[in-house]
Structures are given as C-alpha cells and as structure tokens.
Scaffold this motif. Structure first.
Motif, PDB file in Angstrom:
ATOM      1  N   THR A  73      18.457 -12.155  38.046  1.00 57.64           N
ATOM      2  CA  THR A  73      17.659 -11.323  37.154  1.00 57.64           C
ATOM      3  C   THR A  73      18.192  -9.897  37.068  1.00 57.64           C
ATOM      4  OG1 THR A  73      16.147 -10.568  38.892  1.00 57.64           O
ATOM      5  CG2 THR A  73      15.609 -12.638  37.775  1.00 57.64           C
ATOM      6  N   LYS A  74      17.864  -9.252  35.967  1.00 56.92           N
ATOM      7  CA  LYS A  74      18.145  -7.825  35.803  1.00 56.92           C
ATOM      8  C   LYS A  74      16.967  -6.987  36.297  1.00 56.92           C
ATOM      9  CE  LYS A  74      21.075  -8.225  31.652  1.00 56.92           C
ATOM     10  NZ  LYS A  74      21.180  -7.874  30.212  1.00 56.92           N
ATOM     11  N   THR A  75      15.752  -7.488  36.027  1.00 56.57           N
ATOM     12  CA  THR A  75      14.540  -6.699  36.268  1.00 56.57           C
ATOM     13  C   THR A  75      13.759  -7.144  37.497  1.00 56.57           C
ATOM     14  OG1 THR A  75      13.261  -8.190  34.860  1.00 56.57           O
ATOM     15  CG2 THR A  75      14.288  -6.293  33.797  1.00 56.57           C
ATOM     16  N   GLY A  76      14.157  -8.272  38.092  1.00 50.27           N
ATOM     17  CA  GLY A  76      13.430  -8.795  39.243  1.00 50.27           C
ATOM     18  C   GLY A  76      12.504  -9.940  38.910  1.00 50.27           C
ATOM     19  N   GLU A  77      12.241 -10.155  37.632  1.00 50.26           N
ATOM     20  CA  GLU A  77      11.362 -11.244  37.216  1.00 50.26           C
ATOM     21  C   GLU A  77      11.919 -11.934  35.980  1.00 50.26           C
ATOM     22  OE1 GLU A  77       9.079 -12.815  38.539  1.00 50.26           O
ATOM     23  OE2 GLU A  77       8.341 -11.510  40.135  1.00 50.26           O
ATOM     24  N   VAL A  78      11.503 -13.167  35.782  1.00 49.09           N
ATOM     25  CA  VAL A  78      11.853 -13.921  34.577  1.00 49.09           C
ATOM     26  C   VAL A  78      10.567 -14.513  34.017  1.00 49.09           C
ATOM     27  CG1 VAL A  78      13.104 -15.907  33.645  1.00 49.09           C
ATOM     28  CG2 VAL A  78      14.165 -14.488  35.389  1.00 49.09           C
ATOM     29  N   VAL A 103      15.697  -3.089  47.354  1.00 44.99           N
ATOM     30  CA  VAL A 103      16.319  -2.088  48.213  1.00 44.99           C
ATOM     31  C   VAL A 103      16.693  -2.725  49.548  1.00 44.99           C
ATOM     32  CG1 VAL A 103      16.000   0.103  49.410  1.00 44.99           C
ATOM     33  CG2 VAL A 103      15.014  -0.234  47.135  1.00 44.99           C
ATOM     34  N   GLY A 104      17.967  -2.822  49.814  1.00 49.71           N
ATOM     35  CA  GLY A 104      18.425  -3.317  51.106  1.00 49.71           C
ATOM     36  C   GLY A 104      18.726  -4.797  51.184  1.00 49.71           C
ATOM     37  N   GLU A 105      18.193  -5.611  50.243  1.00 54.19           N
ATOM     38  CA  GLU A 105      18.466  -7.046  50.350  1.00 54.19           C
ATOM     39  C   GLU A 105      18.239  -7.759  49.021  1.00 54.19           C
ATOM     40  OE1 GLU A 105      15.815  -8.997  53.072  1.00 54.19           O
ATOM     41  OE2 GLU A 105      14.078  -8.780  51.768  1.00 54.19           O
ATOM     42  N   ARG A 106      18.881  -8.919  48.913  1.00 48.97           N
ATOM     43  CA  ARG A 106      18.616  -9.805  47.788  1.00 48.97           C
ATOM     44  C   ARG A 106      17.532 -10.796  48.192  1.00 48.97           C
ATOM     45  NH1 ARG A 106      21.844 -10.417  43.621  1.00 48.97           N
ATOM     46  NH2 ARG A 106      21.687 -12.689  43.544  1.00 48.97           N
ATOM     47  N   GLN A 107      16.666 -11.130  47.234  1.00 49.62           N
ATOM     48  CA  GLN A 107      15.586 -12.054  47.502  1.00 49.62           C
ATOM     49  C   GLN A 107      15.644 -13.228  46.526  1.00 49.62           C
ATOM     50  OE1 GLN A 107      12.146  -9.430  47.227  1.00 49.62           O
ATOM     51  NE2 GLN A 107      12.000  -9.380  49.459  1.00 49.62           N
ATOM     52  N   ILE A 108      14.993 -14.314  46.923  1.00 52.19           N
ATOM     53  CA  ILE A 108      15.051 -15.530  46.117  1.00 52.19           C
ATOM     54  C   ILE A 108      13.708 -16.252  46.205  1.00 52.19           C
ATOM     55  CG2 ILE A 108      15.957 -16.924  48.021  1.00 52.19           C
ATOM     56  CD1 ILE A 108      17.768 -18.334  45.961  1.00 52.19           C
ATOM     57  N   ARG A 109      13.326 -16.913  45.140  1.00 45.60           N
ATOM     58  CA  ARG A 109      12.150 -17.775  45.155  1.00 45.60           C
ATOM     59  C   ARG A 109      12.438 -19.024  44.334  1.00 45.60           C
ATOM     60  NH1 ARG A 109       8.382 -17.067  40.638  1.00 45.60           N
ATOM     61  NH2 ARG A 109       9.183 -15.525  39.176  1.00 45.60           N
ATOM     62  N   MET A 110      11.748 -20.097  44.650  1.00 40.72           N
ATOM     63  CA  MET A 110      11.904 -21.363  43.934  1.00 40.72           C
ATOM     64  C   MET A 110      10.735 -21.525  42.966  1.00 40.72           C
ATOM     65  SD  MET A 110      12.541 -25.156  45.561  1.00 40.72           S
ATOM     66  CE  MET A 110      11.049 -25.103  46.554  1.00 40.72           C
ATOM     67  N   SER A 129       5.379 -21.445  41.960  1.00 42.50           N
ATOM     68  CA  SER A 129       6.458 -20.746  42.657  1.00 42.50           C
ATOM     69  C   SER A 129       6.179 -20.621  44.147  1.00 42.50           C
ATOM     70  CB  SER A 129       6.604 -19.341  42.044  1.00 42.50           C
ATOM     71  OG  SER A 129       7.512 -18.558  42.781  1.00 42.50           O
ATOM     72  N   THR A 130       7.270 -20.508  44.920  1.00 42.30           N
ATOM     73  CA  THR A 130       7.153 -20.072  46.310  1.00 42.30           C
ATOM     74  C   THR A 130       7.015 -18.557  46.308  1.00 42.30           C
ATOM     75  OG1 THR A 130       9.528 -19.703  46.600  1.00 42.30           O
ATOM     76  CG2 THR A 130       8.703 -21.927  47.031  1.00 42.30           C
ATOM     77  N   GLY A 131       6.828 -17.991  47.484  1.00 40.39           N
ATOM     78  CA  GLY A 131       6.915 -16.544  47.614  1.00 40.39           C
ATOM     79  C   GLY A 131       8.370 -16.102  47.623  1.00 40.39           C
ATOM     80  N   TRP A 132       8.588 -14.785  47.537  1.00 41.43           N
ATOM     81  CA  TRP A 132       9.949 -14.246  47.627  1.00 41.43           C
ATOM     82  C   TRP A 132      10.432 -14.327  49.071  1.00 41.43           C
ATOM     83  CZ3 TRP A 132      12.958 -13.363  43.619  1.00 41.43           C
ATOM     84  CH2 TRP A 132      12.392 -13.064  42.375  1.00 41.43           C
ATOM     85  N   LEU A 133      11.672 -14.743  49.252  1.00 38.48           N
ATOM     86  CA  LEU A 133      12.284 -14.864  50.571  1.00 38.48           C
ATOM     87  C   LEU A 133      13.634 -14.156  50.575  1.00 38.48           C
ATOM     88  CD1 LEU A 133      11.583 -18.659  51.122  1.00 38.48           C
ATOM     89  CD2 LEU A 133      10.606 -16.808  52.476  1.00 38.48           C
ATOM     90  N   PRO A 134      14.113 -13.701  51.747  1.00 36.60           N
ATOM     91  CA  PRO A 134      15.480 -13.168  51.805  1.00 36.60           C
ATOM     92  C   PRO A 134      16.473 -14.226  51.336  1.00 36.60           C
ATOM     93  CG  PRO A 134      14.300 -12.682  53.836  1.00 36.60           C
ATOM     94  CD  PRO A 134      13.435 -13.635  53.059  1.00 36.60           C
ATOM     95  N   ALA A 135      17.498 -13.804  50.605  1.00 35.94           N
ATOM     96  CA  ALA A 135      18.471 -14.758  50.052  1.00 35.94           C
ATOM     97  C   ALA A 135      19.177 -15.553  51.146  1.00 35.94           C
ATOM     98  CB  ALA A 135      19.486 -14.027  49.186  1.00 35.94           C
ATOM     99  N   ASP A 136      19.265 -14.988  52.361  1.00 29.94           N
ATOM    100  CA  ASP A 136      19.926 -15.701  53.453  1.00 29.94           C
ATOM    101  C   ASP A 136      18.927 -16.410  54.376  1.00 29.94           C
ATOM    102  OD1 ASP A 136      18.768 -13.498  54.611  1.00 29.94           O
ATOM    103  OD2 ASP A 136      20.578 -12.772  55.611  1.00 29.94           O
ATOM    104  N   ALA A 137      17.698 -16.597  53.891  1.00 34.29           N
ATOM    105  CA  ALA A 137      16.683 -17.290  54.699  1.00 34.29           C
ATOM    106  C   ALA A 137      17.131 -18.716  55.006  1.00 34.29           C
ATOM    107  CB  ALA A 137      15.352 -17.306  53.958  1.00 34.29           C
ATOM    108  N   GLU A 138      16.667 -19.222  56.134  1.00 28.36           N
ATOM    109  CA  GLU A 138      17.016 -20.589  56.514  1.00 28.36           C
ATOM    110  C   GLU A 138      16.414 -21.574  55.511  1.00 28.36           C
ATOM    111  OE1 GLU A 138      16.638 -23.615  60.363  1.00 28.36           O
ATOM    112  OE2 GLU A 138      15.938 -21.542  60.493  1.00 28.36           O
ATOM    113  N   ARG A 139      17.206 -22.554  55.133  1.00 27.85           N
ATOM    114  CA  ARG A 139      16.762 -23.561  54.169  1.00 27.85           C
ATOM    115  C   ARG A 139      16.435 -24.874  54.869  1.00 27.85           C
ATOM    116  NH1 ARG A 139      18.390 -22.958  48.505  1.00 27.85           N
ATOM    117  NH2 ARG A 139      18.958 -20.776  48.130  1.00 27.85           N
ATOM    118  N   GLN A 140      15.476 -25.587  54.305  1.00 29.11           N
ATOM    119  CA  GLN A 140      15.084 -26.877  54.858  1.00 29.11           C
ATOM    120  C   GLN A 140      15.865 -28.001  54.190  1.00 29.11           C
ATOM    121  OE1 GLN A 140      10.897 -27.687  54.869  1.00 29.11           O
ATOM    122  NE2 GLN A 140      10.335 -25.615  55.514  1.00 29.11           N
ATOM    123  N   SER A 141      16.075 -29.074  54.931  1.00 29.25           N
ATOM    124  CA  SER A 141      16.693 -30.258  54.347  1.00 29.25           C
ATOM    125  C   SER A 141      15.768 -30.847  53.292  1.00 29.25           C
ATOM    126  CB  SER A 141      16.965 -31.300  55.424  1.00 29.25           C
ATOM    127  OG  SER A 141      17.869 -30.792  56.382  1.00 29.25           O
TER     128      SER A 141
END
Length: 221
Positions: A73-78, A103-110, A129-141
């Motif tokens: 995203t450019k603005t943080g939301e779609v 600020v300080g990190e990239r975030q991701i949500r599904m 949607s899920t909540g916002w998580l750090p982009a390097d958060a641990e992912r589940q199988s």
C-alpha cells in the motif's frame, strides 16, 4: 480479530507482479475505484498458487485453485472496493496479504471474503481481516486438509466473526454472516428510534421489536 499469518508452501510460489491497469480492463471498474487503485496501491503481486499441481490437493468446480495476492500500500489501507475489483477479475478464490510501512517496521494483515464461483460473476461476501502484525512475524503452517475446498474453508474459518458450526459449508457461513450484518443494522436503527420516540406505547413496540432482533442475532452467531 485473530492474529494469524500462514506459511505458504514453497512449491506454490508464483511471484508474478500484476499491473494495476489489468484490473481496469476487466468489467465495469468505476472512475472512483480506479482512483483508489492509483492512490492506495503501490504494487500487486500474484504471490502463491495453491493448486493440485503445486500442493497435491484436488480442486473442485467451486475451488479449482486458491490464489494468494500481496498488495503493498501507499497509504496503509486498501478499500474493499479495490479488493472486490481484483476478486471479480480473477476466477479463483483469493487470499489477500496487505502490507504497509509504519514508523520503524513493516506490517501485514490477511484479508479475504468468501467467494462462490458460478456460471456468471462470482458471489463475494463481506471482507474479513486479521489484525496488523509485524511483517517478520512467525507464520503458521497451513491447516491439514484433504482437498482444496476443505483447505479454503479451513483458511477462512479463523477470519470469520461467527462460530462455524459442525458440517457447515463456507457458503452457508457467508449467508449467515449476511444475516448477522442485516440484523446488526436493524438493531442499530431500532435503538436510535427508541432513544428519540416520545410516545410510551410506541416505545413498548420498539422494545419488543428490538428484543426479537437481538434474540435472532444470538441464534445466528
């Protein structure tokens, strides 16, 4: 709202960038939605393709494949209208991963909607949607499943704000969610009327209607 990201199988990696203009060409995308593509979307990547050829799970006419699209995203939301335009252009169920820079990190949500394929345009539920998580958060199988339709249901279930009942198809869950949203709107409207109604007999009628709708809502959840 759950905090969850999936670890997509390496064999399903697709990694193809899709120009935004491709979605303008499909169907009746309004000028307002095109402007949202331009202002909100930095990049669209067709990231993973879950199919019998990549993860050895058999598909069906309702879920022939599952695609994972990453949107930077450019603005943080779609806007949901942007997601819907993409969903309508791609004749497969889609799971979206939205990324933003803070600020300080990239975030991701599904994000995903239940998508029912048919002979005409796909039927798309509301987006969840899920909540916002750090982009390097641990992912589940990925959930264990014996087919792509079963996998699709298992991926969507944690996003769904109602309990999935035993044996219930995701299409039935989508219909129940639509009923829940309708009842929530009716309850809000009744509560508003109740606050402003001066006549006692009318207040009694409104309270009775409100109680009925609230009971119906509990049954749907």
């Amino acid at each position: 709202m759950v905090d969850l990201l999936y670890k997509w199988p390496v064999a399903s990696k697709f990694g193809s960038r899709v120009p935004k203009e491709k979605f303008y060409e499909y169907g009746n995308v309004s000028t307002a939605v095109r402007e949202k593509f331009v202002s909100e979307v930095q990049r669209i990547t067709w990231a993973y393709k879950l199919a019998e050829s990549t993860i050895n799970l058999r598909g069906s006419t309702s879920v022939p494949e599952i695609q994972v699209f990453q949107i930077d995203t450019k603005t943080g939301e779609v806007a949901d209208q942007v997601l819907s335009a993409i969903d309508k252009a791609i004749q497969y169920p889609i799971i979206f991963e939205i990324t933003r820079a803070t600020v300080g990190e990239r975030q991701i949500r599904m994000v995903a909607a239940h998508k029912q394929l048919g002979s005409g345009a796909p039927k798309i539920s509301a987006y969840y949607s899920t909540g916002w998580l750090p982009a390097d958060a641990e992912r589940q199988s990925l959930p264990t499943a014996i087919s792509l339709p079963a996998l699709y249901s298992a991926i969507l279930e944690p996003l769904t704000p109602v309990m999935v009942r035993p044996g219930e198809e995701m299409s039935q869950v989508a219909d129940r969610l639509a009923t829940v949203r309708k009842l929530e709107r009716e309850i809000t409207a009744l509560e508003r009327k109740l606050r402003t109604e001066p006549q006692l007999n009318r207040k009694i009628e409104l309270r009775r209607s409100l109680k009925t709708r609230q009971q119906e809502l509990e049954q749907q959840r």
